[in-house]
Design an enzyme around this catalytic site. Structure first.
Site, PDB file in Angstrom:
ATOM      1  CG  HIS D 187     -47.329-108.193 -27.981  1.00 37.66           C
ATOM      2  ND1 HIS D 187     -48.563-108.736 -27.831  1.00 37.66           N
ATOM      3  CD2 HIS D 187     -47.367-106.998 -27.372  1.00 37.66           C
ATOM      4  CE1 HIS D 187     -49.328-107.918 -27.137  1.00 37.66           C
ATOM      5  NE2 HIS D 187     -48.621-106.857 -26.843  1.00 37.66           N
ATOM      6  CG  LEU D 222     -53.354-112.439 -24.806  1.00 37.78           C
ATOM      7  CD1 LEU D 222     -53.152-112.791 -26.258  1.00 37.78           C
ATOM      8  CD2 LEU D 222     -54.641-111.657 -24.603  1.00 37.78           C
ATOM      9  CG  ASP D 223     -50.336-110.412 -25.277  1.00 41.31           C
ATOM     10  OD1 ASP D 223     -50.191-110.908 -26.400  1.00 41.31           O
ATOM     11  OD2 ASP D 223     -51.162-109.527 -25.016  1.00 41.31           O
ATOM     12  CD  GLU D 224     -47.903-112.891 -19.183  1.00 42.71           C
ATOM     13  OE1 GLU D 224     -46.792-113.289 -18.793  1.00 42.71           O
ATOM     14  OE2 GLU D 224     -48.341-111.756 -18.917  1.00 42.71           O
TER      15      GLU D 224
END
Lengths: 279, 279, 279, 279
Positions: D187, D222-224
């Site tokens: 990320h 998402l992004d987790e």
């Protein structure tokens, strides 16, 4: 006898600014010890910080600078000397004690005039340094009443800066507006991550591998003022939320005291929501 | 049409230098995009780097600057453009491959004209990039013969800088003098610690908790030239000398490529055994 | 009632050690809260640290462990509790004040029993904490007499560890041998770089871009004991030797207090000239 | 002949687990080269990783371990060998080229079986390494069709892990569920800060002083997903969004390649939304 001055100028950028400013300094026989400039390309704004030695008439210098600079330029000229600060805290000691020690041993470019807290738990420790401690409880009073009381105490000291050294209450816009770009806060996390309460609990639950701290000027949006300094420290799965908070204290006091130092040394310009740091 | 220039000036410090230089720039209608100055207080030497945009006659500019500056001032004015470099390696690939990739994808402000090695093991990899690879074995020849051969190849390319990307042979003073402040080396440790052979074995045996890397200009004292950049990385007891060397590769290639970048951007002055870095 | 114990074992490595140790713990109904092992491949030595909860007879546990372990195994079993320390300082306050504050606010796993100094300048500050301050001047006495006086004071307190918090005199081998692996020093640089006097002046003159600090156990070779912790901080050409020393203070107190903390938590094994750190 | 195995066990914590596991290993005459355990106190879950040398029958070992462990324990035993990976990219090369080089020079514990991209711009570079490059355009097809095509290619290679090396499209839950805890993403920021598009523009506009990168397993938020590794790098007001992105590339490729390495070495357990890393 020669003295040391700090000259801070910011204005809209235009051709020839450095030339015009330094020509005035040269004519007044100032020697430039250190000079930093920066032009923000986004908004074409010019920033300059000079350390000068000289013996000239400073009023005359200011008036000459005004003549060559754009009409809305900000010009600040000051002798190098200690600033005055007031510190606000709640219950945690680590940022406060760091600043008290630095001031006690003459390593902070500031006089700590007073400490104000909404709890009395740090009173005993502050008294060791013979610095006034004002306990202003927030209990049984409205937020406005509480802030009015604190503002009254602060105004008595006329500080150059107010330091929120882990002061855990949100200041009202009214309070902040009275000390625009004069209030410095240490945020217990790496902004803009983990805004709000219990950041180390949030960090632990998210399983992060790094925690951080952010020192920033306070504006009227919570956790949103111009960032002065940030730093981070590695953590791992073996640390729980309490141990992360302990690691966080180390980085918080380091970031706050260093951010405060560069502010006290007149090395920080605020430009909208950002800072220009000539460190 | 406006062009971008970089102006580098260094000379003995005296009152009014910035004023004098910027007055010339202003008269020639240059706009200063970015300006950095520094005065070394030890030896009272002045350094200034300016990024300029303008369309003026550069020869005239140079001659005007010479008029206002001390007689022994160094003045360098150049258009912003890619520099030419030659890379020397031995067997290790990590610094070389980092530079090849950056150049290939246009992220290094340089053309890699050639790679020279005392082993042929990296030949195949370099050929992928259509860059000449010169294998000059040091076997069965004297050091002088070996260097003469390498110098002959280098001179063919007239590089701006020579990069020692893990070139494991010590260069003679004669070699170095021909490219003073033009040879950049990556040292496999945090100078001045662990000078000499097998630094990661030394680091392991010393039980250090941090290893580092140092990029520096090469002068005729081994491991003693002006440092451009350094960085460190944490290690622990679980890493043996081989694993420390692997961690070291990450930090070595990072430090070298970033040091080279700021050199290529004309952001580094050499002052005796030190550097002034305007990054 | 269950209590928390720390069990430290080190011995020559052999097959089945973890099995044998944990079988004893299981039989005595101890629960392992946290367990760390490491085998040094160089010298085939085994290290294990366990945090246990249980209520068993510890003498019996020790005797059972001895039965299953190699005859020369080191076995240490202790209740989790605060250690006792004595601090030696010279004139600089920053490491001392950091430890005083941590102890005062219950953040250091230790009682500071006394502070000893060869100057009296920190007396006033230490007294704020109601901790005995012993001023033992080194003037007009031999080194042996000076050390004898200090050793006499130390022995009165029977500390678990002696912390050299910027104590600027070299201890004799005789002194050190009496407290083997019990004396922790903070070295004002990134060992093994800049050994000896005036490290920040050395660092400045070498033009380094990073400075560091090293906490280590003291053995009878100056600056050569097992390293516990190290850290670094970036500096640049704008900092002179004095400013580098100021930056160094931040990193020194951070490294010392964290190294001390992991020693106090029984997380550090000494293995020859290295440490095994289970942090 | 002795071989090296990695044994990974996780299960609900209970008294005697280490004893029971190591007794089985001892009986089968395995030597423990390295052993790491951790108990998550939140959910009382036990994790253990052992590097073993021995020549025993592994099927028998597995069946014996099952007998002594809780019924729902996860037990994985594997020989130490290279894993197989497939890499997904979009247009940016820096993470991909880092992995290609490490694999080419045998420094990544993996075979890169194929590279898949929704653009063809990196085709030429990947071909230098004789690795299949699959260009699967997302234009004029639905997201489902696009993913179906990619999944078809991936399944042909049966990779152990899928690496998103700056793959800029969001994967559907369906895709992710097929490779649970097998997809590793880098990320482009310090999660949880700057979620979403243009993180370096966001970072620049926020005026941060530090940027970072996060490597994590991908789950359907998402992004987790669980964070494997994070790192940060200092920036300042002089860097615009483009220059911050350049600095970000350095930290991104470093974080991704190191996170991938510890995953390939079987040093990472996933525990809910967190990781346990035995590095």
């Amino acid at each position: 006898m020669e003295e040391i001055f700090t000259l801070l100028i910011d204005c809209n950028d235009e051709k020839g600014l450095i030339y015009k400013i330094t020509s005035v300094l040269f004519l007044h026989q100032f020697n430039i010890i250190r000079n930093d400039e920066y032009v923000s390309q986004e908004d074409k704004h010019f920033f300059m910080r000079s350390e000068l030695s000289g013996q000239s008439n400073t009023e005359e210098l200011m008036s000459e600078l005004k003549k060559v600079l754009p009409v809305n330029a900000n010009i600040r000229l000051s002798k190098k000397q200690k600033k005055n600060i007031v510190i606000l805290v709640t219950k945690e000691h680590h940022c406060l004690s760091e600043l008290l020690i630095r001031a006690y041993f003459n390593e902070l470019n500031a006089n700590i005039l007073a400490v104000i807290s909404n709890y009395d738990s740090l009173n005993e420790y502050v008294e060791k340094y013979n610095i006034p401690f004002h306990f202003v409880s927030h209990k049984d009073v409205s937020r406005t009443e509480h802030e009015t009381e604190i503002l009254k105490i602060i105004s008595r000291y006329s500080p150059d800066y107010i330091v929120l050294a882990k002061y855990m209450r949100i200041l009202s816009s009214d309070f902040i507006r009275q000390y625009e770009n004069k209030i410095i806060n240490i945020h217990h996390s790496f902004l803009p991550a983990f805004i709000g309460a219990n950041p180390y609990r949030q960090a632990f639950e998210r399983g992060v591998k790094i925690i951080g701290a952010t020192a920033h000027f306070v504006n009227d949006q919570l956790d949103e003022g111009p960032i002065i300094s940030q730093n981070t420290i590695a953590v791992d799965h073996k640390q729980d939320a309490i141990q992360m908070a302990l690691s966080g204290k180390d980085i918080e006091k380091y970031v706050l005291s260093n951010a405060l130092q560069i502010v006290l040394d007149d090395k920080v310009f605020v430009n909208g929501n950002k800072t220009i740091v000539f460190d």
